[in-house]
Scaffold this active site. Structure first.
Site, PDB file in Angstrom:
ATOM      1  N   GLU A 190       0.846  -1.187   0.000  1.00 51.75           N
ATOM      2  CA  GLU A 190       0.000   0.000   0.000  1.00 51.75           C
ATOM      3  C   GLU A 190       0.892   1.252   0.000  1.00 51.75           C
ATOM      4  OE1 GLU A 190      -3.464   1.817   3.031  1.00 51.75           O
ATOM      5  OE2 GLU A 190      -2.069   0.258   3.700  1.00 51.75           O
ATOM      6  N   LYS A 193      -9.500   1.790  -1.989  1.00 51.50           N
ATOM      7  CA  LYS A 193      -9.694   1.160  -0.676  1.00 51.50           C
ATOM      8  C   LYS A 193     -11.062   1.503  -0.101  1.00 51.50           C
ATOM      9  CE  LYS A 193      -7.202   0.701   3.743  1.00 51.50           C
ATOM     10  NZ  LYS A 193      -5.974   1.134   4.462  1.00 51.50           N
ATOM     11  N   CYS A 230      -4.898  -3.409   2.593  1.00 58.69           N
ATOM     12  CA  CYS A 230      -4.652  -3.353   4.034  1.00 58.69           C
ATOM     13  C   CYS A 230      -5.912  -3.668   4.866  1.00 58.69           C
ATOM     14  CB  CYS A 230      -4.050  -2.005   4.389  1.00 58.69           C
ATOM     15  SG  CYS A 230      -3.129  -2.008   5.955  1.00 58.69           S
TER      16      CYS A 230
END
Length: 279
Positions: A54, A126, A159
């Site tokens: 990330e 995300k 993540c």
């Protein structure tokens, strides 16, 4: 050293690389310099697609929105970091999945791009922002798409998305053979949780985490390393050290992820009680 597609007993294999790096804080040019030998090492081991962490070019902590905006790039690959990665794809005839800070019409997203020798082939934003990310980024608005590379289908998660089983099931139901999990993990149990998602959805997972500590004002964050390659039956092909630069390349057989039969009487998806829940 390796052909671009591999056959074993008539079965097609893909070689997937994972890079565990330490991005240079707020310095994409130096991050590229650090990544170059790791990408070269994956190529030398026959990687066809390489997964990076990330925010792999910028680092994680930003002093303010102005600093983030100055480092964010459009999803078309024209920015410094993504363009540099595209050049590596062209040079080595590979694909790369990497996290980066995206700007789109003034809106900032924590994103990951799917890059090939032809440029940007896909983008993921995300969905689940972690902690102070909510003060900087907008949550993703484009769902969980599935991409294809040389016969294998995959989704991208970033993540903290690991903590939400819904997105893993969305990826699996849409036909993903594996998930490229670009990460800056800090919670000590995250890697364990990811294994469960691989098993429950019978998909491969390739988690590229980072190492190091970043500080910004009163905030300090230490990243947990431990990047891992996981089979659809949750076997660890490898687990990286917690505090060292590392890379690895792993053979993955997409067809194994496509067989959802658990027993002669049980199918992982067909046995879902959709009268009781929606996914």
């Amino acid at each position: 050293l390796f052909p671009r597609r591999h056959q074993r007993a008539g079965r097609s294999l893909m070689r997937i690389g994972i890079i565990q790096s330490e991005p240079a804080h707020l310095d994409p040019k130096l991050s590229c310099t650090r990544l170059a030998p790791q990408i070269e090492a994956c190529v030398a081991e026959g990687a066809e697609i390489v997964v990076l962490p990330e925010l792999a070019g910028s680092g994680y902590l930003f002093p303010n929105l102005e600093a983030l905006s100055g480092l964010a790039e459009p999803a078309d690959g024209s920015g410094l970091f993504l363009n540099w990665l595209i050049q590596r794809c062209k040079e080595h005839d590979i694909a790369i999945v990497s996290g980066y800070a995206e700007v789109s019409q003034g809106t900032l997203f924590n994103s990951a791009a799917f890059l090939t020798p032809k440029g940007v082939r896909g983008n993921y934003r995300k969905l689940h922002l972690f902690d102070t990310e909510k003060e900087l980024f907008q949550p993703g608005d484009a769902g969980v798409p599935v991409f294809e590379w040389r016969g294998a289908k995959f989704s991208i998660l970033i993540c903290f998305d690991w903590s939400f089983p819904e997105v893993w099931r969305m990826a699996a139901l849409a036909g993903a053979d594996f998930v490229a999990h670009c990460s800056n993990l800090v919670l000590p149990w995250a890697q364990t949780g990811v294994k469960g998602h691989a098993l429950c959805n019978h998909i491969g997972v390739f988690t590229a985490n980072r190492i190091g500590t970043e500080s910004q004002g009163d905030t300090q964050v230490t990243f947990t390393g431990g990047s891992q390659a996981i089979t659809p039956t949750a076997d660890l092909l490898a687990s990286a050290p917690r505090a060292e630069i590392w890379q690895g390349v792993f053979e993955f057989e997409p067809s194994l992820a496509r067989n959802k039969q658990v027993t002669g009487h049980n199918h992982l998806f067909e046995d879902r009680r959709r009268d009781m829940y929606s996914l």
